[in-house]
Every structure is written in C-alpha cells, then in structure tokens.
Write a protein that holds these residues in place. Structure first.
Motif, PDB file in Angstrom:
ATOM      1  N   HIS A   7     -12.660 -57.440  27.688  1.00  0.00           N
ATOM      2  CA  HIS A   7     -13.167 -56.223  27.068  1.00  0.00           C
ATOM      3  C   HIS A   7     -13.515 -55.238  28.173  1.00  0.00           C
ATOM      4  CE1 HIS A   7     -15.005 -53.921  23.785  1.00  0.00           C
ATOM      5  NE2 HIS A   7     -15.922 -53.574  24.668  1.00  0.00           N
ATOM      6  N   VAL A   8     -13.172 -53.975  27.989  1.00  0.00           N
ATOM      7  CA  VAL A   8     -13.505 -52.947  28.977  1.00  0.00           C
ATOM      8  C   VAL A   8     -14.753 -52.200  28.516  1.00  0.00           C
ATOM      9  CG1 VAL A   8     -12.749 -50.834  30.135  1.00  0.00           C
ATOM     10  CG2 VAL A   8     -11.127 -52.695  29.755  1.00  0.00           C
ATOM     11  N   LEU A   9     -15.726 -52.108  29.426  1.00  0.00           N
ATOM     12  CA  LEU A   9     -16.975 -51.397  29.182  1.00  0.00           C
ATOM     13  C   LEU A   9     -16.994 -50.121  30.010  1.00  0.00           C
ATOM     14  CD1 LEU A   9     -19.282 -54.494  29.510  1.00  0.00           C
ATOM     15  CD2 LEU A   9     -18.811 -53.265  27.396  1.00  0.00           C
ATOM     16  N   HIS A  10     -17.635 -49.101  29.492  1.00  0.00           N
ATOM     17  CA  HIS A  10     -17.701 -47.817  30.179  1.00  0.00           C
ATOM     18  C   HIS A  10     -18.946 -47.750  31.063  1.00  0.00           C
ATOM     19  CE1 HIS A  10     -14.258 -46.685  27.880  1.00  0.00           C
ATOM     20  NE2 HIS A  10     -14.897 -46.998  26.766  1.00  0.00           N
ATOM     21  N   ALA A  11     -18.945 -48.599  32.097  1.00  0.00           N
ATOM     22  CA  ALA A  11     -20.013 -48.630  33.094  1.00  0.00           C
ATOM     23  C   ALA A  11     -19.471 -49.353  34.319  1.00  0.00           C
ATOM     24  CB  ALA A  11     -21.241 -49.354  32.554  1.00  0.00           C
ATOM     25  N   ALA A  12     -19.973 -49.002  35.490  1.00  0.00           N
ATOM     26  CA  ALA A  12     -19.534 -49.631  36.736  1.00  0.00           C
ATOM     27  C   ALA A  12     -20.060 -51.071  36.815  1.00  0.00           C
ATOM     28  CB  ALA A  12     -20.030 -48.823  37.924  1.00  0.00           C
ATOM     29  N   LYS A  92     -16.949 -69.006  32.304  1.00  0.00           N
ATOM     30  CA  LYS A  92     -16.836 -68.211  33.536  1.00  0.00           C
ATOM     31  C   LYS A  92     -16.656 -66.755  33.136  1.00  0.00           C
ATOM     32  CE  LYS A  92     -16.156 -67.615  38.001  1.00  0.00           C
ATOM     33  NZ  LYS A  92     -17.199 -67.847  38.974  1.00  0.00           N
ATOM     34  N   ILE A  93     -17.486 -65.880  33.695  1.00  0.00           N
ATOM     35  CA  ILE A  93     -17.450 -64.458  33.372  1.00  0.00           C
ATOM     36  C   ILE A  93     -17.145 -63.672  34.643  1.00  0.00           C
ATOM     37  CG2 ILE A  93     -18.795 -62.503  32.508  1.00  0.00           C
ATOM     38  CD1 ILE A  93     -20.346 -64.632  30.813  1.00  0.00           C
ATOM     39  N   ASN A  94     -16.095 -62.863  34.587  1.00  0.00           N
ATOM     40  CA  ASN A  94     -15.696 -62.029  35.717  1.00  0.00           C
ATOM     41  C   ASN A  94     -15.856 -60.565  35.355  1.00  0.00           C
ATOM     42  OD1 ASN A  94     -14.631 -63.987  37.710  1.00  0.00           O
ATOM     43  ND2 ASN A  94     -13.250 -64.488  36.033  1.00  0.00           N
ATOM     44  N   LEU A  95     -16.446 -59.804  36.258  1.00  0.00           N
ATOM     45  CA  LEU A  95     -16.606 -58.362  36.095  1.00  0.00           C
ATOM     46  C   LEU A  95     -15.644 -57.691  37.067  1.00  0.00           C
ATOM     47  CD1 LEU A  95     -20.525 -58.177  36.091  1.00  0.00           C
ATOM     48  CD2 LEU A  95     -18.997 -58.501  34.152  1.00  0.00           C
ATOM     49  N   LEU A  96     -14.626 -57.048  36.524  1.00  0.00           N
ATOM     50  CA  LEU A  96     -13.591 -56.446  37.351  1.00  0.00           C
ATOM     51  C   LEU A  96     -13.646 -54.933  37.242  1.00  0.00           C
ATOM     52  CD1 LEU A  96     -10.862 -58.852  35.998  1.00  0.00           C
ATOM     53  CD2 LEU A  96     -12.030 -59.066  38.178  1.00  0.00           C
ATOM     54  N   PRO A  97     -13.734 -54.215  38.399  1.00  0.00           N
ATOM     55  CA  PRO A  97     -13.764 -52.759  38.324  1.00  0.00           C
ATOM     56  C   PRO A  97     -12.443 -52.206  37.796  1.00  0.00           C
ATOM     57  CG  PRO A  97     -13.800 -53.503  40.619  1.00  0.00           C
ATOM     58  CD  PRO A  97     -13.800 -54.716  39.761  1.00  0.00           C
ATOM     59  N   ASN A 101     -15.600 -45.960  37.079  1.00  0.00           N
ATOM     60  CA  ASN A 101     -16.769 -46.084  36.215  1.00  0.00           C
ATOM     61  C   ASN A 101     -16.612 -47.052  35.054  1.00  0.00           C
ATOM     62  OD1 ASN A 101     -18.542 -44.284  37.535  1.00  0.00           O
ATOM     63  ND2 ASN A 101     -17.348 -42.565  36.741  1.00  0.00           N
ATOM     64  N   ASP A 102     -15.595 -47.890  35.064  1.00  0.00           N
ATOM     65  CA  ASP A 102     -15.409 -48.856  33.988  1.00  0.00           C
ATOM     66  C   ASP A 102     -15.366 -50.272  34.556  1.00  0.00           C
ATOM     67  OD1 ASP A 102     -15.307 -46.817  32.122  1.00  0.00           O
ATOM     68  OD2 ASP A 102     -13.120 -46.770  32.034  1.00  0.00           O
ATOM     69  N   THR A 103     -15.647 -51.225  33.694  1.00  0.00           N
ATOM     70  CA  THR A 103     -15.637 -52.636  34.074  1.00  0.00           C
ATOM     71  C   THR A 103     -14.930 -53.439  32.994  1.00  0.00           C
ATOM     72  OG1 THR A 103     -17.777 -52.405  35.188  1.00  0.00           O
ATOM     73  CG2 THR A 103     -17.071 -54.652  34.633  1.00  0.00           C
ATOM     74  N   GLU A 104     -13.993 -54.265  33.421  1.00  0.00           N
ATOM     75  CA  GLU A 104     -13.388 -55.217  32.490  1.00  0.00           C
ATOM     76  C   GLU A 104     -14.142 -56.531  32.631  1.00  0.00           C
ATOM     77  OE1 GLU A 104      -8.941 -56.160  31.733  1.00  0.00           O
ATOM     78  OE2 GLU A 104      -9.676 -57.690  33.128  1.00  0.00           O
ATOM     79  N   ILE A 105     -14.678 -57.006  31.507  1.00  0.00           N
ATOM     80  CA  ILE A 105     -15.285 -58.335  31.490  1.00  0.00           C
ATOM     81  C   ILE A 105     -14.230 -59.283  30.953  1.00  0.00           C
ATOM     82  CG2 ILE A 105     -17.006 -59.844  30.467  1.00  0.00           C
ATOM     83  CD1 ILE A 105     -18.947 -57.658  30.396  1.00  0.00           C
ATOM     84  N   ALA A 106     -13.907 -60.281  31.768  1.00  0.00           N
ATOM     85  CA  ALA A 106     -12.987 -61.328  31.341  1.00  0.00           C
ATOM     86  C   ALA A 106     -13.778 -62.629  31.283  1.00  0.00           C
ATOM     87  CB  ALA A 106     -11.825 -61.442  32.319  1.00  0.00           C
ATOM     88  N   PHE A 107     -13.626 -63.364  30.196  1.00  0.00           N
ATOM     89  CA  PHE A 107     -14.339 -64.635  30.084  1.00  0.00           C
ATOM     90  C   PHE A 107     -13.364 -65.738  29.712  1.00  0.00           C
ATOM     91  CE2 PHE A 107     -14.500 -62.737  25.896  1.00  0.00           C
ATOM     92  CZ  PHE A 107     -14.296 -63.793  25.024  1.00  0.00           C
ATOM     93  N   GLU A 108     -13.674 -66.923  30.221  1.00  0.00           N
ATOM     94  CA  GLU A 108     -12.837 -68.086  29.956  1.00  0.00           C
ATOM     95  C   GLU A 108     -13.698 -69.327  30.101  1.00  0.00           C
ATOM     96  OE1 GLU A 108      -8.543 -69.852  31.388  1.00  0.00           O
ATOM     97  OE2 GLU A 108      -9.624 -68.501  32.720  1.00  0.00           O
ATOM     98  N   LEU A 140     -23.601 -55.135  23.976  1.00  0.00           N
ATOM     99  CA  LEU A 140     -23.661 -54.807  25.396  1.00  0.00           C
ATOM    100  C   LEU A 140     -23.311 -53.336  25.627  1.00  0.00           C
ATOM    101  CD1 LEU A 140     -24.143 -55.658  28.307  1.00  0.00           C
ATOM    102  CD2 LEU A 140     -21.804 -56.574  28.353  1.00  0.00           C
ATOM    103  N   GLU A 141     -22.291 -52.860  24.935  1.00  0.00           N
ATOM    104  CA  GLU A 141     -21.893 -51.450  25.049  1.00  0.00           C
ATOM    105  C   GLU A 141     -23.052 -50.540  24.629  1.00  0.00           C
ATOM    106  OE1 GLU A 141     -19.251 -48.930  26.446  1.00  0.00           O
ATOM    107  OE2 GLU A 141     -18.163 -50.655  25.665  1.00  0.00           O
ATOM    108  N   LYS A 142     -23.707 -50.884  23.533  1.00  0.00           N
ATOM    109  CA  LYS A 142     -24.847 -50.105  23.045  1.00  0.00           C
ATOM    110  C   LYS A 142     -25.979 -50.119  24.079  1.00  0.00           C
ATOM    111  CE  LYS A 142     -28.090 -49.951  19.166  1.00  0.00           C
ATOM    112  NZ  LYS A 142     -28.551 -50.645  17.961  1.00  0.00           N
ATOM    113  N   GLU A 143     -26.243 -51.285  24.634  1.00  0.00           N
ATOM    114  CA  GLU A 143     -27.310 -51.413  25.642  1.00  0.00           C
ATOM    115  C   GLU A 143     -27.002 -50.585  26.888  1.00  0.00           C
ATOM    116  OE1 GLU A 143     -31.011 -52.629  26.452  1.00  0.00           O
ATOM    117  OE2 GLU A 143     -29.992 -53.357  24.662  1.00  0.00           O
TER     118      GLU A 143
END
Length: 149
Positions: A7-12, A92-97, A101-108, A140-143
């Motif tokens: 999921h891509v979030l609109h935050a660094a 496992k949670i990865n935060l990828l720039p 200004n966006d972050t992709e959260i990948a989980f597995e 998370l997006e709302k927060e």
C-alpha cells in the motif's frame, strides 16, 4: 496462512516510521485493539476484539516490534489467545520510499491458527485478513493526515 500486500501512503518513510512506533497511534490504527499496554521496549500486552466471519473473538496476548531497522523495516510478532483459538504471527514490514513524499508499505508473513480459527478455512480467513489489512491502511492514512511532519 500466508499474508502479503502493499500500500502506498502519502508521507515520507521517517514520518510513517514514527507513527508506527508510537504506542497510542499503533492502538488506533491496528483494527480491533481495545487495549494496548507497554510492557517493555517495543513490547505490549494487548486485547483485540475481532469479528472473524461468523464468529466474534476477544483475543489477549502479546505484540512485539522486532528487528527494527529505522526507518525502513521491522517485524511485527504477535501471539494472541481466545476461547475460539489461538493465533501466532510474524509479519515483516518494509517501508520503501516512493519519490520524495510517499512510502510504500510492503508486508509479508505467516499466521499460524489453532482451534476453531483453524477450522474456519482459508477462504474465510483470507477474506478477514484482507478486510483487516484495508482497515489498517485506512486508519494509518487518516492518522498520518492528522499529524504534522
């Protein structure tokens, strides 16, 4: 049961990381948490109230954030117990720039179920996990939108 998604979030990434490392925020974004008590460094006693298909369950147990690699990855470990069964998870949670200004959260990860939970079947549990993942990312997006960088 295997879990995976993105999921891509609109935050660094540093902002997403700080949000996820905050106990109060974590309690608001993880679906079903009714109580989260810090018991140590990144370890928590938790109570989750979750509807699993045709069954409602109240789970108590432990959550731990492990293998922290700020601000890029960590592992969420959980052991939850209830009258309808138990769940043990390691995700496992990865935060990828993405851009500046966006972050992709990948989980597995893997969730092991026992008791009535295991008998609900992959189809029901897959639907529940998909719904909970969507709720998590929406929360998370709302927060993130409610906090300043």
């Amino acid at each position: 049961m295997q879990l995976a998604g993105k999921h891509v979030l609109h935050a660094a990434p540093p902002k997403v990381w700080a949000t996820l490392m905050n106990k109060d925020t974590l309690a608001r974004v993880v679906p079903g948490i009714s109580h989260l008590e810090e018991t140590g460094d990144h370890t928590y006693k938790s109570t989750l109230d979750i509807k699993l298909g045709p069954v409602n369950g109240s789970f108590t147990g432990n959550l731990q954030l492990d293998d922290l690699q700020e601000p890029s990855s960590f592992t969420l470990k959980g052991q939850q117990n209830s009258k309808i069964g138990n769940a043990n998870a390691a995700i496992k949670i990865n935060l990828l720039p993405v851009g500046t200004n966006d972050t992709e959260i990948a989980f597995e990860g893997d969730v092991k179920l026992s008791g009535m939970l295991a008998s609900l079947g992959q189809r029901v549990m897959g639907g529940v996990s998909n719904t909970l993942s969507k709720q998590f990312f929406a929360n998370l997006e709302k927060e993130l939108n409610n906090t300043t960088a």
